[in-house]
Design an enzyme around this catalytic site. Sequence first.
Site, PDB file in Angstrom:
ATOM      1  N   HIS A  99     -71.871  15.890  -6.405  1.00 12.56           N
ATOM      2  CA  HIS A  99     -72.388  15.224  -7.609  1.00 12.56           C
ATOM      3  C   HIS A  99     -72.915  13.850  -7.158  1.00 12.56           C
ATOM      4  O   HIS A  99     -72.412  13.278  -6.196  1.00 12.56           O
ATOM      5  CB  HIS A  99     -71.205  15.055  -8.576  1.00 12.56           C
ATOM      6  CG  HIS A  99     -71.558  14.547  -9.931  1.00 12.56           C
ATOM      7  ND1 HIS A  99     -71.825  13.221 -10.177  1.00 12.56           N
ATOM      8  CD2 HIS A  99     -71.666  15.180 -11.122  1.00 12.56           C
ATOM      9  CE1 HIS A  99     -72.077  13.070 -11.472  1.00 12.56           C
ATOM     10  NE2 HIS A  99     -71.995  14.248 -12.066  1.00 12.56           N
ATOM     11  N   ASP A 109     -62.906  15.043  -4.852  1.00 15.37           N
ATOM     12  CA  ASP A 109     -63.407  14.850  -6.213  1.00 15.37           C
ATOM     13  C   ASP A 109     -62.921  16.027  -7.054  1.00 15.37           C
ATOM     14  O   ASP A 109     -63.429  17.141  -6.930  1.00 15.37           O
ATOM     15  CB  ASP A 109     -64.946  14.777  -6.165  1.00 15.37           C
ATOM     16  CG  ASP A 109     -65.593  14.848  -7.546  1.00 15.37           C
ATOM     17  OD1 ASP A 109     -64.865  15.005  -8.547  1.00 15.37           O
ATOM     18  OD2 ASP A 109     -66.831  14.750  -7.616  1.00 15.37           O
ATOM     19  N   GLN A 140     -63.855  18.780 -11.597  1.00 21.51           N
ATOM     20  CA  GLN A 140     -63.934  20.133 -12.145  1.00 21.51           C
ATOM     21  C   GLN A 140     -62.672  20.946 -11.876  1.00 21.51           C
ATOM     22  O   GLN A 140     -62.517  22.032 -12.427  1.00 21.51           O
ATOM     23  CB  GLN A 140     -65.140  20.891 -11.543  1.00 21.51           C
ATOM     24  CG  GLN A 140     -66.491  20.283 -11.861  1.00 21.51           C
ATOM     25  CD  GLN A 140     -66.873  20.417 -13.337  1.00 21.51           C
ATOM     26  OE1 GLN A 140     -66.359  21.281 -14.044  1.00 21.51           O
ATOM     27  NE2 GLN A 140     -67.758  19.560 -13.802  1.00 21.51           N
ATOM     28  N   LYS A 157     -62.988  16.112 -19.102  1.00 17.78           N
ATOM     29  CA  LYS A 157     -63.279  17.493 -18.718  1.00 17.78           C
ATOM     30  C   LYS A 157     -62.020  18.350 -18.814  1.00 17.78           C
ATOM     31  O   LYS A 157     -62.036  19.538 -18.502  1.00 17.78           O
ATOM     32  CB  LYS A 157     -63.851  17.542 -17.295  1.00 17.78           C
ATOM     33  CG  LYS A 157     -65.215  16.849 -17.165  1.00 17.78           C
ATOM     34  CD  LYS A 157     -65.760  17.002 -15.773  1.00 17.78           C
ATOM     35  CE  LYS A 157     -66.840  15.983 -15.440  1.00 17.78           C
ATOM     36  NZ  LYS A 157     -68.100  16.222 -16.138  1.00 17.78           N
ATOM     37  N   CYS A 176     -76.792  16.438 -12.132  1.00 20.44           N
ATOM     38  CA  CYS A 176     -76.476  15.296 -11.262  1.00 20.44           C
ATOM     39  C   CYS A 176     -76.207  15.761  -9.835  1.00 20.44           C
ATOM     40  O   CYS A 176     -75.322  15.236  -9.162  1.00 20.44           O
ATOM     41  CB  CYS A 176     -75.287  14.488 -11.790  1.00 20.44           C
ATOM     42  SG  CYS A 176     -75.563  13.819 -13.418  1.00 20.44           S
TER      43      CYS A 176
END
Lengths: 412, 148
Positions: A129, A206, A209, A232, A370
Amino acid sequence: MNTLLTNDLDIAKVREEFPILSRQVHGKPLVFLDNGASSQMPRSVQERIRLYHSNEHANVHRGVHYLSQTATDSYEKARVTVQNFIHAKHEEEIIWTSGTTDAINTVAASLAQFYFKEGDEILLTEMEHHANIVSWQIHAVSKGVKIKVIPVLDNGELDLDAFENLLTDKVKLVSLVHISNVLGTVNPVKFVIDRAHEKGIPVLVDGAQSTPHSKIDVQHLDCDFFVFSAHKMYGPTGVGVLYGKKEWLSKMPPVRGGGDMIMEVSFEKTTYNELPYKFEAGTPNISGAIGLGAAIEFIQSIGLEKMAAHEHDLLVYATSIIEPMQGISILGTAKEKASIISLIMDEIHPHDVGTILDMEGIAVRAGHHCAQPLMTRFGIPATSRASFAVYNTKEEIDALVQGLLKVQQIFA
Amino acid sequence: MSIGIYNDQITYHSKNPRNFGEMENADIKIKGHNPLCGDSFEFFIKLAENGTIDSVQFTGKGCAVSTASASMMTKAAKGKTLDEVETLFKEFQMMSTGKLDVDQEPNHLGHLTVFKSIKDFPVRVKCATLPWHTLHSAMIGQKTATTE
């Protein structure tokens, strides 16, 4: 509606917890399939935030009065909830941020101050991202640090052979996404971390998600940093978490000055507060942190494994119907895949797909997500993406499929 | 089948764009880019001796709305003076942003009014107006145009 009962999970009951799911869009029942961008908030989270504002609100860590203490207790309790959720060893390893992006920027700005030297390399992946690209460009590239990229294979998996070759002594950090927001690929982060650690290289994961879909154990992963957002995972926007190993966070300089991050201030010299407050300058997003705590409690009330099993069912169901469809292909077919489906329709632009589906009440994300370098890698401007959450149903996937057929009819 | 902005003329032009292809002896070449969608076109403009627009052609890739708009613009601009093109640009922009009701107020848009419902799709307005922004930029002597 027996299809609403999967894996002992009563989806009809789960859906009742989300008031927004009963509304209509353009005169059609809302089919919300943009959970990868932001999931909806259950009643319990909304109620917890409302309770804070109506009964507990005051600034934290400041007043001697009752409400300030109440707010501080709720706020710090949420920190412990996060700590337990990601299995961090210490409470003070949980730093509140405004989200994943803010968390990566904080690490980048801090490491740039004392750790990176000219000629060092940061290893990213081609599926990052923009938050995990631009933050390093802003803070590290200006210091002469180079960015190297682990390529992505045609099926959306990382090229691990290339990774091993790129992992030279020049690399001072590996920063990679746990689950790709475009491809759904679940990256072998444990393998990457183990390899990097053999060379003494720290790793940032990261988890934007992955936190809504998979059990996170930062001690088992042994990652040095893990970052994610509340919105999220059924929580509010504007709040997220930077987890860092204590040994890293203690030696990292703060990157923002202000209230709460200091021990003692004079015009000549300031001593910084201890962890985690050193990185939390200014009045924080108190209701957001408490909301994230409530979102984690919501996830735990259902059970992350049950949620993941249901979402996997949806992925398998959707893939089995969409994959054979003429004129549509799925981008990202990794063996380990989360409940995200990126679609490419022959000769039809994703924005046209997104607009027509929207007219049918179906919310998908259309765009580059993104992740422009990944779009360039696959030679496309954008994709249409459906991403599933615990409250989605097979009926909603049927509606998506009908919507896609309509798109094809319009451009036939 | 028609839904929302996707009426028969727009889907037809998006699939069969008019005046599509490079122009060798163009007086003006200009690129137009919409970073949001990744729409990217190049327009070629040939001027007549009297200063009117002789012809406009375009190449590139975009969504259905921007492609249809580019196609219909190349037809509309043919033979127009620069002032007339400027008027069309302004009226098209006003229609797209809901500031001109083409059913009630006088205008020069003609067939271009098939884009009137784009005002109900705010995130797609830039797709429709990109070709016009680009032509406008060419008329005032700029080298590239972007809707961002």
